[in-house]
Design an enzyme around this catalytic site. Structure first.
Site, PDB file in Angstrom:
ATOM      1  N   CYS A 207      -2.873   3.076   9.087  1.00 45.79           N
ATOM      2  CA  CYS A 207      -4.018   2.346   8.531  1.00 45.79           C
ATOM      3  C   CYS A 207      -5.048   1.972   9.584  1.00 45.79           C
ATOM      4  O   CYS A 207      -6.088   1.406   9.256  1.00 45.79           O
ATOM      5  CB  CYS A 207      -3.560   1.136   7.723  1.00 45.79           C
ATOM      6  SG  CYS A 207      -2.253   0.210   8.430  1.00 45.79           S
TER       7      CYS A 207
ATOM      8  N   HIS B  40       0.879  -1.180   0.000  1.00 46.20           N
ATOM      9  CA  HIS B  40       0.000   0.000   0.000  1.00 46.20           C
ATOM     10  C   HIS B  40       0.914   1.229   0.000  1.00 46.20           C
ATOM     11  O   HIS B  40       1.965   1.212   0.655  1.00 46.20           O
ATOM     12  CB  HIS B  40      -0.819   0.075   1.302  1.00 46.20           C
ATOM     13  CG  HIS B  40      -2.130  -0.639   1.287  1.00 46.20           C
ATOM     14  ND1 HIS B  40      -2.654  -1.208   2.427  1.00 46.20           N
ATOM     15  CD2 HIS B  40      -3.059  -0.833   0.309  1.00 46.20           C
ATOM     16  CE1 HIS B  40      -3.839  -1.742   2.147  1.00 46.20           C
ATOM     17  NE2 HIS B  40      -4.101  -1.531   0.865  1.00 46.20           N
TER      18      HIS B  40
HETATM   19  N1  ARG Z   1      -3.791  -7.351   6.899  1.00 42.27           N
HETATM   20  C1  ARG Z   1      -4.207  -6.166   6.234  1.00 42.27           C
HETATM   21  C2  ARG Z   1      -4.123  -6.363   4.725  1.00 42.27           C
HETATM   22  O1  ARG Z   1      -3.201  -6.983   4.271  1.00 42.27           O
HETATM   23  C3  ARG Z   1      -3.376  -5.005   6.662  1.00 42.27           C
HETATM   24  C4  ARG Z   1      -3.783  -3.703   6.048  1.00 42.27           C
HETATM   25  C5  ARG Z   1      -2.935  -2.571   6.509  1.00 42.27           C
HETATM   26  N2  ARG Z   1      -3.318  -1.398   5.889  1.00 42.27           N
HETATM   27  C6  ARG Z   1      -2.500  -0.499   5.316  1.00 42.27           C
HETATM   28  N3  ARG Z   1      -3.040   0.541   4.786  1.00 42.27           N
HETATM   29  N4  ARG Z   1      -1.226  -0.674   5.210  1.00 42.27           N
HETATM   30  O2  ARG Z   1      -4.960  -5.943   3.986  1.00 42.27           O
END
Ligand code: ARG
Length: 294
Positions: free
Chosen positions: A287, A191
């Site tokens: 997040c 992300h």
């Molecule tokens: N386990 C979640 C996923 O992989 C974690 C999300 C974390 N969010 C972020 N914006 N980095 O989707």
């Protein structure tokens, strides 16, 4: 859409102003766990989450945000949706040029997370925020990948793992703002909010290897100060998943010493938080909250 340093025909400071979003949503991690693997950080972590530690870590972030004067709203987690605590991902809040609050709803990349979106849509609607559906098929993970430039109507859009590049044309039209797109090239930084941390209108922290050379050029051309952070803090401590709600205070994973000294020398105030239970799932401070204008 802005793809390269040659594209922008404006200075960031000439773009229309965007008021700060003072309301923050957090989702209580009652059902948080690692139950499946959808990013490299989750490998080997199934069943290892200490729920009571996770709750304490979450509460400490909540309390810091309240102490900084943000209006923090809390939504209960939902059984069977272990990642719902990462509430930056299910939507992209925005205001139109008239100042009315809206939210574009996400199309989650993984089916494991798809049902989270309805719960967040209902929350927005219960507060009078109009939710907007994307007009086409494809992946988009909200404020995991789409980040508002502090103070300006400019969106930064990451793509490659959780969001498709093809979505940003439609998103740009919906939110009525240009989108500067950045390709992500390292699966550990899946992300944009894992490798790109906006601090204020002219400063950003990045982990350079997560981007292409074209992306790095674009970033360098749009900010006065680009702080480069090394692998240890970025990968092990998720230091770039920090949150700076006001251009001054920065909440980030404790022990991120390189990042903390970079921030402090630049005049920022750091707030260290242990988010170790959430790093097992590939997330940290940024997040675990959603900023909105309603
Ligand atoms: N386990 C979640 C996923 O992989 C974690 C999300 C974390 N969010 C972020 N914006 N980095 O989707």
């Amino acid at each position: 859409m802005i793809l390269s340093a040659k594209d922008p025909t404006f200075e960031v400071t000439q773009l229309p102003a965007l008021p700060p979003a003072k309301t923050v949503l957090m989702v209580r991690p009652t059902y948080f766990d690692v139950e499946y693997v959808i990013n490299p950080h989750m490998e080997g972590q199934i069943g290892t989450v200490d729920q009571s530690r996770a709750m304490d870590q979450w509460q400490a972030i909540h309390d810091t945000l309240v102490s900084l004067g943000l209006d923090v709203k809390v939504l209960d987690g939902v059984e069977g949706l272990p990642d719902m605590v990462f509430c930056a991902n299910q939507s992209l809040p925005y205001i139109n040029q008239e100042g009315d609050p809206h939210a574009v709803m996400s199309h989650m990349h993984s089916h494991h997370r798809a049902d989270e979106v309805n719960h967040i849509a209902q929350w927005h609607e219960s507060r009078g925020v109009a939710t907007v559906d994307l007009p086409q098929a494809g992946d988009f993970e909200g404020m995991g990948d789409a980040l508002w430039h502090p103070g300006r109507r400019l969106l930064w859009g990451g793509y490659g793992y959780r969001t498709d590049l093809s979505m940003y044309e439609a998103i740009s039209t919906l939110v009525d703002a240009p989108v500067a797109v950045l390709e992500l090239v390292d699966p550990s930084f899946y992300h944009l909010d894992t490798c790109f941390c906006l601090l204020n209108e002219s400063s950003v922290m990045i982990y350079p290897p997560a981007f292409t050379s074209q992306g790095l050029e674009l970033i360098e051309s749009m900010f006065d100060r680009v702080f480069h952070i090394g692998e240890e803090d970025a990968m092990e401590r998720f230091a770039l998943n920090a949150f700076c709600p006001n251009g001054r205070d920065v909440l980030l994973q404790s022990g991120s010493s390189e990042t903390i000294s970079t921030l402090q020398s630049a005049g920022f105030v750091t707030h260290e938080h242990d988010t170790s239970e959430f790093i097992k799932s590939g997330g940290s401070v940024f997040c675990m909250k959603l900023q909105t204008w309603a």
